[in-house]
Design a protein around this motif. Sequence first.
Motif, mmCIF file in Angstrom:
data_model
loop_
_atom_site.group_PDB
_atom_site.id
_atom_site.type_symbol
_atom_site.label_atom_id
_atom_site.label_comp_id
_atom_site.label_asym_id
_atom_site.label_seq_id
_atom_site.Cartn_x
_atom_site.Cartn_y
_atom_site.Cartn_z
ATOM 1 N N THR A 1 -2.155 2.932 5.786
ATOM 2 C CA THR A 1 -1.035 3.365 5.351
ATOM 3 C C THR A 1 0.076 2.142 5.171
ATOM 4 O O THR A 1 -0.042 0.997 5.534
ATOM 5 C CB THR A 1 -0.386 4.341 6.280
ATOM 6 O OG1 THR A 1 0.541 5.101 5.829
ATOM 7 C CG2 THR A 1 -0.060 3.692 7.340
ATOM 8 N N GLY A 2 0.845 2.417 4.075
ATOM 9 C CA GLY A 2 1.767 1.449 3.703
ATOM 10 C C GLY A 2 3.201 2.115 3.117
ATOM 11 O O GLY A 2 3.334 3.189 3.238
ATOM 12 N N ILE A 3 3.956 1.113 2.852
ATOM 13 C CA ILE A 3 5.377 1.769 2.202
ATOM 14 C C ILE A 3 5.747 1.149 0.932
ATOM 15 O O ILE A 3 6.647 1.132 0.721
ATOM 16 C CB ILE A 3 6.356 1.010 3.396
ATOM 17 C CG1 ILE A 3 6.440 -0.324 3.437
ATOM 18 C CG2 ILE A 3 6.155 1.546 4.837
ATOM 19 C CD1 ILE A 3 7.567 -1.384 4.106
ATOM 20 N N GLY A 4 4.671 0.732 0.089
ATOM 21 C CA GLY A 4 5.102 -0.053 -1.299
ATOM 22 C C GLY A 4 5.940 1.062 -1.924
ATOM 23 O O GLY A 4 6.998 0.810 -2.316
ATOM 24 N N PRO A 5 5.528 2.409 -2.383
ATOM 25 C CA PRO A 5 6.384 3.334 -3.091
ATOM 26 C C PRO A 5 7.775 3.612 -2.427
ATOM 27 O O PRO A 5 8.709 3.739 -3.027
ATOM 28 C CB PRO A 5 5.623 4.388 -3.117
ATOM 29 C CG PRO A 5 4.023 3.849 -3.107
ATOM 30 C CD PRO A 5 4.202 3.004 -1.974
ATOM 31 N N ALA A 6 7.687 3.744 -0.924
ATOM 32 C CA ALA A 6 8.846 4.205 -0.449
ATOM 33 C C ALA A 6 10.017 2.904 -0.372
ATOM 34 O O ALA A 6 11.082 2.926 -0.527
ATOM 35 C CB ALA A 6 8.473 4.447 1.081
ATOM 36 N N ASN B 1 0.812 -1.369 -0.130
ATOM 37 C CA ASN B 1 -0.011 0.108 -0.006
ATOM 38 C C ASN B 1 0.776 1.321 0.174
ATOM 39 O O ASN B 1 2.015 1.342 0.587
ATOM 40 C CB ASN B 1 -0.815 0.080 1.136
ATOM 41 C CG ASN B 1 -2.101 -0.860 1.121
ATOM 42 O OD1 ASN B 1 -2.343 -1.541 -0.014
ATOM 43 N ND2 ASN B 1 -2.888 -0.990 2.121
ATOM 44 N N PRO B 2 0.272 2.395 -0.692
ATOM 45 C CA PRO B 2 1.164 3.739 -0.541
ATOM 46 C C PRO B 2 0.729 4.210 0.791
ATOM 47 O O PRO B 2 -0.341 3.848 1.465
ATOM 48 C CB PRO B 2 0.415 4.360 -1.740
ATOM 49 C CG PRO B 2 -0.895 3.966 -1.800
ATOM 50 C CD PRO B 2 -0.721 2.273 -1.406
#
Length: 487
Positions: free
Chosen positions: A65-70, A56-57
């Motif tokens: 909330t997530g950390i995919g793009p990061a 997730n973004p």
Amino acid sequence: MPEYQSSSRKARQIKNTLFQVVAMTAAGIALIVLATLLISICARGFPRLSPEFITNPMSSNSAKTGIGPALMGSISILAICALSAIPLGVASAILLEEYRPKAKLPKMLHGFVQSNITNLAGVPSIVYGILGFSVFVIMFSSENLNEPWLDIGQEFYLEYPGAGGQSFYVESSEGAELTPATLTMDAVIYGSLREARAGGPPAEVKVVEAGDLEGIRSEADGRLRKINRSMKRALRAATVDGAFQVDETSAGEIAAAMLTPLKDDLKADYEVMKETAATQLLAMNGQDAVQQIQSRRVLYDKLLEKEFDAAGLRGLIIEGTEPLPKDVKKWYYMQIPFGKGMLAGGLTLMLVILPVIIVSSQEAIRAVSQEMRSGVLALGGTKWQAIEKVVLPSAIPGICTGAILALSRAIGEAAPILLIGYVGLQAGPDHLMAAFAALPLEIYNWTSEPDKSFRDAAAAGIIVLLAVLFTFNAVAVFIRQKFQQAN
């Protein structure tokens, strides 16, 4: 000569024991602090770890909330950093260590460079961030970064909007004339950008006069605008604590409430429209108000597409419609100046760890005995053959150790990329100049949120960051062990 009193054996034993106690106490305190931090992070972070958190973004909703793009951004800039810093650092170490000059002036220059590299290893990382911004992002230029001096890796198209909501594309060139659609248009038009990039197949399109479509289109738009208004009301009613809450049953009920008043007026099949709406509403579960705006637009477009299909408006372009210029950047797209993108971020981290890699590689090369070099030269080998066949293979374990330490520092750095990276991106980088997010920046942002539940997300992000670090380290350790066994 002054005389010094030698201490007794018993006194030396007492001092030795005291030193051991102090050293073990210091090490024990450090281990206890480290264990406490790890246990605290794992206790808070493991419950938040899930496939959705990884993909997730970032969101204003702490539960979604997530950390995919990061995560993708951190891996990308770390890969660029490693691929640039390690070869450059090792080559610099070979030059400084194996090709020491003997003349006076070059020798003084060598000493000056050597001392500066050693000092650079202790420079605060924020200094490298400012340097990276000046050198890589703007390249000492104050001009508009949206108008680079040079760019490569772009494809250009003309986008013709279709009457049924679908867009059609024609291959173009940069700065091509925008030619309005005409009834005699004979250019090859592709039905999607993916088809255009692949070179086919072309779509079956027809250019028609605006008057022929005006009535049907206005009627369809009017019906769907009513659906859009009822959809807004339904979404507001189902939003709890800032997040849209829906399941399969409620999604079907909301879709029916939206479409039933217009059931008799729709040209498209009612059940197909209801199923389309329910599927999209279910996919919106957990979204905040900002995410709902885009998702609502997607739902409206899907319903419009079904209605225009039923009205026979698909594959039509209105005569006189002007195209929009569109460019697509390939993964190797590059511009000068680099701008605030992934390549600039990776090269800035390269500046941070380059002195560490150079110094550690020099130490590893220096540890190779001179006799091994002399043996190669005695057998008629050249200096480079001695370096390539003997020195480098023997020094690889030490070089890998330095690279591990350097990359461990780089992946956790937030200060150098503070001026270059972004927080809250909804997608990972797709080309070298693309904007990127990074795990350290996201973690710092979460710890700054007033909502304490974001602390759990930050702890989970730290666990993922450590996992990425251990993965890179494991690769370096594997390479080191292979070369140690070979030697």
